[in-house]
Design an enzyme around this catalytic site. Structure first.
Site, PDB file in Angstrom:
ATOM      1  CG  ASN A   1      -2.047  -1.028   1.100  1.00  0.00           C
ATOM      2  OD1 ASN A   1      -2.464  -1.391   0.009  1.00  0.00           O
ATOM      3  ND2 ASN A   1      -2.516  -1.507   2.239  1.00  0.00           N
TER       4      ASN A   1
ATOM      5  CG  HIS B   1      -4.142  -6.788   4.925  1.00  0.00           C
ATOM      6  ND1 HIS B   1      -5.111  -7.300   4.095  1.00  0.00           N
ATOM      7  CD2 HIS B   1      -3.868  -5.541   4.439  1.00  0.00           C
ATOM      8  CE1 HIS B   1      -5.412  -6.407   3.161  1.00  0.00           C
ATOM      9  NE2 HIS B   1      -4.664  -5.333   3.361  1.00  0.00           N
TER      10      HIS B   1
ATOM     11  CE1 TYR C   1      -2.994  -5.082  -0.383  1.00  0.00           C
ATOM     12  CE2 TYR C   1      -3.748  -7.329  -0.065  1.00  0.00           C
ATOM     13  CZ  TYR C   1      -4.010  -5.977  -0.110  1.00  0.00           C
ATOM     14  OH  TYR C   1      -5.288  -5.523   0.124  1.00  0.00           O
TER      15      TYR C   1
END
Length: 804
Positions: free
Chosen positions: A221, A271, A280
């Site tokens: 992210n 996460h 990811y």
């Protein structure tokens, strides 16, 4: 709004550049028509970014690019024809007006439509810029993109809007697509409009989004957010934004010891609790490759020396989970429930990202990685990457450049074992096959669900054992496996058949079993791995061990207990035979019916064989159940955004039925991937090849005399065969032909402050030992005293000795 770049100018410029490139498409800079000065760094960055997202060095008239460009044009034409700006929507099927804006599942869907509207405009912009789409330079398409940007900017994505639904849609999904369009259409977007779009991005992605390395600003992210900030700086001509993006990448680089990121053992977590190398991790790898390439040679080049950690991770973290072009589902989290992208289609972008990343690495690393990619791509017979419909033109071009590079010798699949204690995963490679194991402990979740995805992945952390052949069964988990498999009978798992609700345990990986002993030891060739298993929202408990050897995985289970009022089962295997597969199944030499449905209880079975897959051996005989039948499901069953079309696949399932509410049940079997019926029968007949030394709630261990191997998982201290431990640990001792031996020890619980291990084997001397060994006594036996192991993170401690 008047275009500063006419269709004639665009085509003329492209034609000249195409000719100069010997027929290969060479992209013109977005500002080429207005002849931006060479000293304009932002124009140079726009040129670089255009090449990165559109691709370069390929011929638009050659396959697979010709067809892919035509598909791009067709998709853009569809969006052009169906665009209908209205209050609350840009397309009728993508309404973004939220009647009750909050963060509930409905708002998540609605915010996703907003982001998807920008993604559609991005598709249209690419079709306008690319050659061979049938819409290259099309003025109607250009005007529609500009109209769409204005409509979305006025109605929803502006500096006065309060976000709703999924944060990702506002901070990553929408702005990435918006900024890509701004780069591609830079010269036809009025400066005033660009300023408004930049203001909207600043509103939703302020500098504070990367102020601290926490929450939704970590790992993949964070890289995505840095991409937004960098492109915001490029489009708006703001040096400080680009510098911020570059500097905000630095927290991604160092190895971590908790939370999200890369670990020293090759683990990648996102996460907080989810192994995510293949999803990811792929996003992070791709994003870093793009940003490194964008900023290379500029004032803002990424020079942080810790970026070498990412380069090292190509072989330490990603390569172990790539096999014949696929990336293993054990590290793909909830992405396994997305029907449009299977393990192969997730693997191909990682390969392309490795090629891109190599451009910023050393020459030696670049050459080695390209050779790895060439091997993976050539061996992917099941789903060749150049035929992957979800792979973008840029990725296709990178992989094709590797396949066409005659100077490269493809790297073969290595043989060996990798253990990843920090995400309780393991991979095992042998000539002809590969396997992967997924477990769960107090740090790593049973499974991840969220956004309505992976609703029935409950038991994937219960010791799921995946395996593939080198030239067979590479589609085992690709071919509609997840919507059709019985989620209570995943290969290798021990589960309670207590009925679970979709998404049981909670979203985002919050469900963690209260267990510590999960891990094992490896000498990089073989391994002993164990899992103290507690079931998801059930009373199930079990001790499970896997001994990964040369041609087999020996699987033991003990202490199996449950009080759910439900049956408890251990699935030996559950092979996906495809829509019509009729692989012959043989038990102790007796062929079983091919017609489905068929089921049987196999009493006293010593071995079984599934043609085209492999063999199974049950030491001493066992009672197992088998079924051959069709299973039908829908992707919608496991993912609320999935297709409602039913899909059916045939399965051959083999399992131990431990009964309802069992106490201290056990199992033992060998898995022999790729073995012939004859070799399976021979292994079963060779009663001395494997000795099960212990299979209890206290210890599980085996000896294989022909390999000189003794391996024990000590759930509690005790004595098993020649090994004695005074506390829980995992041990593997191997005698070698040169008169030496290795003793591998680990503390899977990560809490031993001392450990004494005795190997009752005559030892002449200690050749080498780690610093954790405080005392080593040789003679008639080897006595090793370890100090504090709690800081070793479950890593293998290897002692090498010379035998007496």
């Amino acid at each position: 709004m008047t275009s500063a770049w006419s269709r004639r100018t665009f085509l003329a410029t492209s034609a000249v550049l195409t000719a100069a490139g010997g027929g290969a498409l060479m992209l013109a800079a977005p500002g080429a028509a207005s002849a931006a000065p060479e000293d304009d760094p932002y124009a140079a960055l726009r040129t670089t970014w255009s090449a990165l997202i559109l691709g370069e060095g390929f011929s638009p008239t050659a396959e697979p690019f010709k067809s892919r460009l035509a598909d791009l044009g067709a998709k853009a034409s569809q969006w052009l024809e169906t665009m209908a700006p209205a209050e609350g929507s840009l397309w009728p099927d993508a309404a973004f007006a939220d009647p009750d804006p909050d963060t509930d599942p409905e708002s998540y869907v609605i915010s996703g439509r907003m982001a998807d509207s920008f993604i559609r405009l991005n598709t249209m912009a690419q079709a306008y810029r690319q050659q061979g789409t049938g819409l290259t330079g099309n003025t109607a398409l250009r005007d529609a993109v500009l109209t769409g940007l204005e409509h979305l900017g006025a109605q929803v994505y502006n500096d006065e809007q309060t976000r709703y639904g999924n944060w990702y849609s506002w901070q990553i999904g929408a702005p990435q697509a918006l900024l890509d369009v701004c780069v591609l259409m830079y010269d036809v977007i009025a400066p005033e409009a660009r300023a408004r779009y930049c203001a909207a991005v600043d509103h939703f992605v302020p500098d504070s989004a990367v102020a601290s390395y926490t929450g939704t600003s970590t790992g993949a992210n964070r890289v995505d957010l840095c991409r937004v900030l960098a492109l915001r700086g490029v489009v708006g001509g703001t040096a400080a934004k680009i510098a911020l993006a570059r500097d905000a990448l630095s927290p991604v680089f160092p190895l971590v010891t908790k939370g999200d990121g890369l670990y020293a053992d090759g683990s990648f977590i996102q996460h907080t609790t989810v192994p995510y190398t293949g999803s990811y991790g792929s996003v992070m790898l791709g994003g870093l490759g793009l940003l490194f390439a964008l900023l290379k040679g500029t004032t803002w080049e990424v020079t942080d020396p810790k970026r070498q950690v990412v380069f090292d991770a190509v072989e330490n973290a990603w390569a172990p989970f790539l096999y014949n072009g696929l990336v293993m589902d054990s590290v793909a989290g909830r992405a396994i429930s997305r029907g449009e992208v299977d393990d192969h289609r997730r693997g191909h972008p990682i390969m392309a990202s490795i090629v891109l990343l190599g451009q910023g690495a050393s020459a030696a690393e670049n050459a080695r990685w390209r050779a790895l990619v060439k091997g993976w791509a050539q061996r992917d017979y099941y789903s060749p990457p150049l035929s992957n419909p979800s792979l973008g033109l840029t990725a296709l071009a990178r992989i094709k450049s590797v396949l066409d590079d005659t100077s490269l010798t493809p790297v073969a699949e290595p043989a060996g074992h990798r253990l990843f204690p920090d995400m309780v995963r393991a991979t095992h490679r042998r000539p002809g096959w590969a396997a992967s194991l997924s477990m769960a402990d107090r740090r790593i979740t049973f499974y991840e669900t969220g956004n309505g995805e992976n609703l029935r992945g409950w038991h994937t952390g219960n010791g799921m054992l995946y395996w593939w052949g080198d030239t067979f069964a590479n589609g085992q988990y690709s071919d509609a496996f997840w919507p059709t498999v019985d989620p209570y009978r995943l290969p290798g798992t021990t589960v309670s058949r207590k009925v679970l609700a979709d998404g049981a345990g909670g979203d985002w990986g919050v469900a963690l079993p209260d267990v510590n002993w999960v891990g094992g030891v490896t000498d990089s060739k073989r391994a002993a791995v164990g899992q103290y298993l507690k079931g998801l929202t059930s009373t199930l408990m079990a001790k499970k061990s896997w001994f990964f050897l040369d041609d087999t995985v020996v699987c033991l289970g003990a202490g199996i207990h449950g009080r759910d009022g439900a049956a408890v089962e251990t699935t030996v295997d559950n092979r996906n035979l495809g829509p019509t597969g009729n692989a012959p199944f043989t038990v102790d030499g007796s062929a079983k019916p091919i017609a489905a449905p068929w089921s049987a209880t196999l009493s006293g079975a010593s071995w079984a064989h599934l043609a085209g897959h492999g063999g199974y051996v049950f030491p001493g005989g066992a009672t197992v159940k088998a079924v051959r039948g069709h299973r039908t499901g829908r992707w919608r069953d496991i993912n609320r955004a999935g297709s409602t079309d039913p899909v059916s696949r045939k399965y051959l399932t083999l399992w131990f039925d431990h009964g309802t509410d069992p106490s201290d049940a056990t199992y033992a079997y060998q898995l022999l991937p790729g073995a012939s019926e004859q070799r399976t029968a021979a292994r079963a007949a060779d009663g001395g090849w494997l000795r099960v030394l212990a299979n209890t709630d206290d210890q599980q261990g085996v000896a294989v005399p022909s390999l000189g191997l003794t391996a024990v998982n000590f759930w509690f201290g005790g004595s098993v065969g020649p090994l004695v431990a005074d506390a829980p640990c995992s041990v593997m001792a191997t005698e070698h032909a040169d008169g030496t031996a290795t003793v591998c020890v680990s503390d899977p619980m990560r809490m031993r402050t001392s450990l004494t291990l005795t190997w009752n084997r005559a030892v002449a001397s200690v050749v080498s030992k780690p610093a954790t060994v405080t005392s080593a006594t040789t003679g008639g036996s080897l006595r090793l005293v370890f100090g504090d192991l709690s800081g070793t993170r479950g890593a293998t401690q290897t002692v090498k000795v010379r035998l007496a």
